[in-house]
Design a protein around this motif. Structure first.
Motif, PDB file in Angstrom:
ATOM      1  N   GLY A 168       0.808  -1.218   0.000  1.00  0.00           N
ATOM      2  CA  GLY A 168       0.000   0.000   0.000  1.00  0.00           C
ATOM      3  C   GLY A 168       0.838   1.264   0.000  1.00  0.00           C
ATOM      4  O   GLY A 168       0.426   2.286   0.541  1.00  0.00           O
ATOM      5  N   LEU A 169       2.008   1.174  -0.613  1.00  0.00           N
ATOM      6  CA  LEU A 169       2.913   2.327  -0.628  1.00  0.00           C
ATOM      7  C   LEU A 169       2.258   3.551  -1.265  1.00  0.00           C
ATOM      8  O   LEU A 169       2.414   4.664  -0.765  1.00  0.00           O
ATOM      9  CB  LEU A 169       4.213   1.986  -1.370  1.00  0.00           C
ATOM     10  N   HIS A 170       1.516   3.341  -2.329  1.00  0.00           N
ATOM     11  CA  HIS A 170       0.881   4.464  -3.022  1.00  0.00           C
ATOM     12  C   HIS A 170      -0.074   5.209  -2.073  1.00  0.00           C
ATOM     13  O   HIS A 170      -0.069   6.442  -2.026  1.00  0.00           O
ATOM     14  CB  HIS A 170       0.138   3.963  -4.262  1.00  0.00           C
ATOM     15  N   ASP A 171      -0.878   4.468  -1.307  1.00  0.00           N
ATOM     16  CA  ASP A 171      -1.795   5.108  -0.350  1.00  0.00           C
ATOM     17  C   ASP A 171      -1.016   5.829   0.748  1.00  0.00           C
ATOM     18  O   ASP A 171      -1.397   6.914   1.182  1.00  0.00           O
ATOM     19  CB  ASP A 171      -2.733   4.066   0.272  1.00  0.00           C
ATOM     20  N   PHE A 172       0.062   5.191   1.202  1.00  0.00           N
ATOM     21  CA  PHE A 172       0.905   5.810   2.225  1.00  0.00           C
ATOM     22  C   PHE A 172       1.479   7.129   1.722  1.00  0.00           C
ATOM     23  O   PHE A 172       1.491   8.137   2.429  1.00  0.00           O
ATOM     24  CB  PHE A 172       2.040   4.856   2.630  1.00  0.00           C
ATOM     25  N   GLN A 173       1.946   7.118   0.467  1.00  0.00           N
ATOM     26  CA  GLN A 173       2.532   8.339  -0.089  1.00  0.00           C
ATOM     27  C   GLN A 173       1.497   9.447  -0.239  1.00  0.00           C
ATOM     28  O   GLN A 173       1.812  10.622  -0.084  1.00  0.00           O
ATOM     29  CB  GLN A 173       3.217   8.030  -1.422  1.00  0.00           C
ATOM     30  N   LYS A 174       0.247   9.069  -0.517  1.00  0.00           N
ATOM     31  CA  LYS A 174      -0.825  10.080  -0.572  1.00  0.00           C
ATOM     32  C   LYS A 174      -0.988  10.728   0.795  1.00  0.00           C
ATOM     33  O   LYS A 174      -1.125  11.949   0.906  1.00  0.00           O
ATOM     34  CB  LYS A 174      -2.144   9.436  -0.995  1.00  0.00           C
ATOM     35  N   LEU A 175      -0.996   9.902   1.865  1.00  0.00           N
ATOM     36  CA  LEU A 175      -1.101  10.455   3.221  1.00  0.00           C
ATOM     37  C   LEU A 175       0.103  11.344   3.530  1.00  0.00           C
ATOM     38  O   LEU A 175      -0.041  12.413   4.124  1.00  0.00           O
ATOM     39  CB  LEU A 175      -1.170   9.319   4.250  1.00  0.00           C
ATOM     40  N   PHE A 176       1.259  10.884   3.123  1.00  0.00           N
ATOM     41  CA  PHE A 176       2.490  11.632   3.371  1.00  0.00           C
ATOM     42  C   PHE A 176       2.417  13.007   2.696  1.00  0.00           C
ATOM     43  O   PHE A 176       2.702  14.029   3.306  1.00  0.00           O
ATOM     44  CB  PHE A 176       3.667  10.825   2.811  1.00  0.00           C
ATOM     45  N   GLU A 177       2.037  13.005   1.429  1.00  0.00           N
ATOM     46  CA  GLU A 177       1.937  14.267   0.689  1.00  0.00           C
ATOM     47  C   GLU A 177       0.890  15.181   1.305  1.00  0.00           C
ATOM     48  O   GLU A 177       1.101  16.382   1.417  1.00  0.00           O
ATOM     49  CB  GLU A 177       1.614  13.994  -0.789  1.00  0.00           C
ATOM     50  N   LYS A 178      -0.241  14.605   1.714  1.00  0.00           N
ATOM     51  CA  LYS A 178      -1.296  15.407   2.326  1.00  0.00           C
ATOM     52  C   LYS A 178      -0.779  16.071   3.596  1.00  0.00           C
ATOM     53  O   LYS A 178      -1.022  17.247   3.837  1.00  0.00           O
ATOM     54  CB  LYS A 178      -2.506  14.531   2.645  1.00  0.00           C
ATOM     55  N   HIS A 179      -0.049  15.328   4.391  1.00  0.00           N
ATOM     56  CA  HIS A 179       0.506  15.873   5.626  1.00  0.00           C
ATOM     57  C   HIS A 179       1.433  17.043   5.330  1.00  0.00           C
ATOM     58  O   HIS A 179       1.358  18.086   5.963  1.00  0.00           O
ATOM     59  CB  HIS A 179       1.259  14.783   6.402  1.00  0.00           C
ATOM     60  N   TYR A 180       2.309  16.878   4.317  1.00  0.00           N
ATOM     61  CA  TYR A 180       3.259  17.952   4.011  1.00  0.00           C
ATOM     62  C   TYR A 180       2.578  19.159   3.398  1.00  0.00           C
ATOM     63  O   TYR A 180       2.976  20.280   3.656  1.00  0.00           O
ATOM     64  CB  TYR A 180       4.407  17.433   3.140  1.00  0.00           C
ATOM     65  N   VAL A 181       1.545  18.937   2.607  1.00  0.00           N
ATOM     66  CA  VAL A 181       0.806  20.065   2.048  1.00  0.00           C
ATOM     67  C   VAL A 181       0.144  20.837   3.186  1.00  0.00           C
ATOM     68  O   VAL A 181       0.198  22.066   3.230  1.00  0.00           O
ATOM     69  CB  VAL A 181      -0.238  19.581   1.010  1.00  0.00           C
ATOM     70  N   GLU A 182      -0.451  20.112   4.156  1.00  0.00           N
ATOM     71  CA  GLU A 182      -1.066  20.795   5.296  1.00  0.00           C
ATOM     72  C   GLU A 182      -0.033  21.558   6.103  1.00  0.00           C
ATOM     73  O   GLU A 182      -0.270  22.669   6.542  1.00  0.00           O
ATOM     74  CB  GLU A 182      -1.784  19.774   6.187  1.00  0.00           C
ATOM     75  N   LYS A 183       1.137  20.965   6.301  1.00  0.00           N
ATOM     76  CA  LYS A 183       2.205  21.649   7.045  1.00  0.00           C
ATOM     77  C   LYS A 183       2.641  22.921   6.315  1.00  0.00           C
ATOM     78  O   LYS A 183       2.845  23.952   6.931  1.00  0.00           O
ATOM     79  CB  LYS A 183       3.417  20.730   7.225  1.00  0.00           C
ATOM     80  N   LYS A 184       2.779  22.808   4.972  1.00  0.00           N
ATOM     81  CA  LYS A 184       3.191  23.982   4.206  1.00  0.00           C
ATOM     82  C   LYS A 184       2.137  25.068   4.281  1.00  0.00           C
ATOM     83  O   LYS A 184       2.453  26.238   4.407  1.00  0.00           O
ATOM     84  CB  LYS A 184       3.468  23.598   2.750  1.00  0.00           C
ATOM     85  N   ASP A 185       0.851  24.659   4.226  1.00  0.00           N
ATOM     86  CA  ASP A 185      -0.227  25.638   4.332  1.00  0.00           C
ATOM     87  C   ASP A 185      -0.208  26.300   5.704  1.00  0.00           C
ATOM     88  O   ASP A 185      -0.377  27.511   5.820  1.00  0.00           O
ATOM     89  CB  ASP A 185      -1.589  24.975   4.096  1.00  0.00           C
ATOM     90  N   ASP A 186       0.007  25.516   6.769  1.00  0.00           N
ATOM     91  CA  ASP A 186       0.101  26.073   8.119  1.00  0.00           C
ATOM     92  C   ASP A 186       1.247  27.069   8.194  1.00  0.00           C
ATOM     93  O   ASP A 186       1.137  28.126   8.797  1.00  0.00           O
ATOM     94  CB  ASP A 186       0.338  24.968   9.153  1.00  0.00           C
ATOM     95  N   HIS A 187       2.344  26.691   7.538  1.00  0.00           N
ATOM     96  CA  HIS A 187       3.533  27.539   7.547  1.00  0.00           C
ATOM     97  C   HIS A 187       3.254  28.873   6.846  1.00  0.00           C
ATOM     98  O   HIS A 187       3.618  29.928   7.337  1.00  0.00           O
ATOM     99  CB  HIS A 187       4.655  26.778   6.848  1.00  0.00           C
ATOM    100  N   LYS A 188       2.544  28.801   5.698  1.00  0.00           N
ATOM    101  CA  LYS A 188       2.229  30.024   4.948  1.00  0.00           C
ATOM    102  C   LYS A 188       1.263  30.903   5.732  1.00  0.00           C
ATOM    103  O   LYS A 188       1.408  32.112   5.767  1.00  0.00           O
ATOM    104  CB  LYS A 188       1.616  29.673   3.594  1.00  0.00           C
ATOM    105  N   GLU A 189       0.261  30.280   6.368  1.00  0.00           N
ATOM    106  CA  GLU A 189      -0.703  31.061   7.137  1.00  0.00           C
ATOM    107  C   GLU A 189      -0.034  31.807   8.274  1.00  0.00           C
ATOM    108  O   GLU A 189      -0.444  32.888   8.656  1.00  0.00           O
ATOM    109  CB  GLU A 189      -1.808  30.159   7.680  1.00  0.00           C
ATOM    110  N   GLY A 190       1.022  31.210   8.816  1.00  0.00           N
ATOM    111  CA  GLY A 190       1.751  31.864   9.898  1.00  0.00           C
ATOM    112  C   GLY A 190       2.686  32.952   9.385  1.00  0.00           C
ATOM    113  O   GLY A 190       3.356  33.609  10.152  1.00  0.00           O
ATOM    114  N   GLY A 191       2.723  33.124   8.050  1.00  0.00           N
ATOM    115  CA  GLY A 191       3.554  34.159   7.468  1.00  0.00           C
ATOM    116  C   GLY A 191       5.033  33.838   7.487  1.00  0.00           C
ATOM    117  O   GLY A 191       5.866  34.729   7.462  1.00  0.00           O
TER     118      GLY A 191
END
Length: 192
Positions: A168-191
């Motif tokens: 299930g590596l493909h599903d894992f990588q989707k979760l991984f990418e989602k986590h990093y996108v959320e982190k990047k969005d959090d980072h941008k919101e914090g300026g």
């Protein structure tokens, strides 16, 4: 550096950013030291978790050059031992993010280890130790320091030559990418 010089380096902006990024109430720590007493990596670092908290409370920029912020393994022992539910591991993580952004990373090998570890997990769903060891040797330019230990481990099959991916590596990588996108969005919101 004397106490007066250290007090002179207080950065209120850093203190505020550490509190925001970590989500921790920095002033709740009263230096009991239970976190440091239980930390598995503290004996090998320049500061223990309670000193990380103190430097964060003071907004002291020397925290950004600490080895501890890169070598914290986020095991949560400090958090479980804290009587005030403060998590120094989160403060270490926040300080590492700031240090990387400001290019004040004192331990480049520790940064490389962290990044290569995450890369291996992302690519295979698990750690491939041989790839990590080779990448660390290349980052540190210390090619032969552990060869007396590494070669026997390789010959005994402790370091598989080829990486094995999880199911299930493909599903894992989707979760991984989602986590990093959320982190990047959090980072941008914090300026940041």
């Amino acid at each position: 550096m004397g106490a007066t010089e250290q007090i002179g380096s207080i950065d209120k902006g850093l203190k505020k950013e550490l509190a925001e990024l970590s989500g921790q109430k920095l002033e709740s720590c009263y230096m009991c030291g239970k976190c440091t007493a239980g930390c598995p990596v503290a004996p090998y670092q320049d500061f223990g978790p309670h000193m990380v908290m103190r430097l964060a409370q003071l907004g002291n920029r020397s925290l950004l050059k600490s080895k501890m912020i890169w070598n914290c393994v986020s095991c949560g022992t400090c958090y479980t031992r804290c009587p005030n539910s403060v998590d120094p591991g989160r403060v270490c993580s926040a300080a590492a993010r700031i240090a990387k952004r400001e290019d004040t990373v004192a331990d480049k090998a520790a940064l490389a280890l962290r990044e290569k570890f995450v890369e291996s997990i992302k690519n295979h769903g698990r750690l491939h130790e041989l790839t990590l060891a080779v990448q660390m040797k290349m980052a540190s330019h210390d090619y032969f320091a552990d060869i007396d230990m590494g070669v026997p481990m390789l010959l005994q099959g402790k370091f598989p030559i080829f990486a094995h991916n999880i199911e299930g590596l493909h599903d894992f990588q989707k979760l991984f990418e989602k986590h990093y996108v959320e982190k990047k969005d959090d980072h941008k919101e914090g300026g940041k």
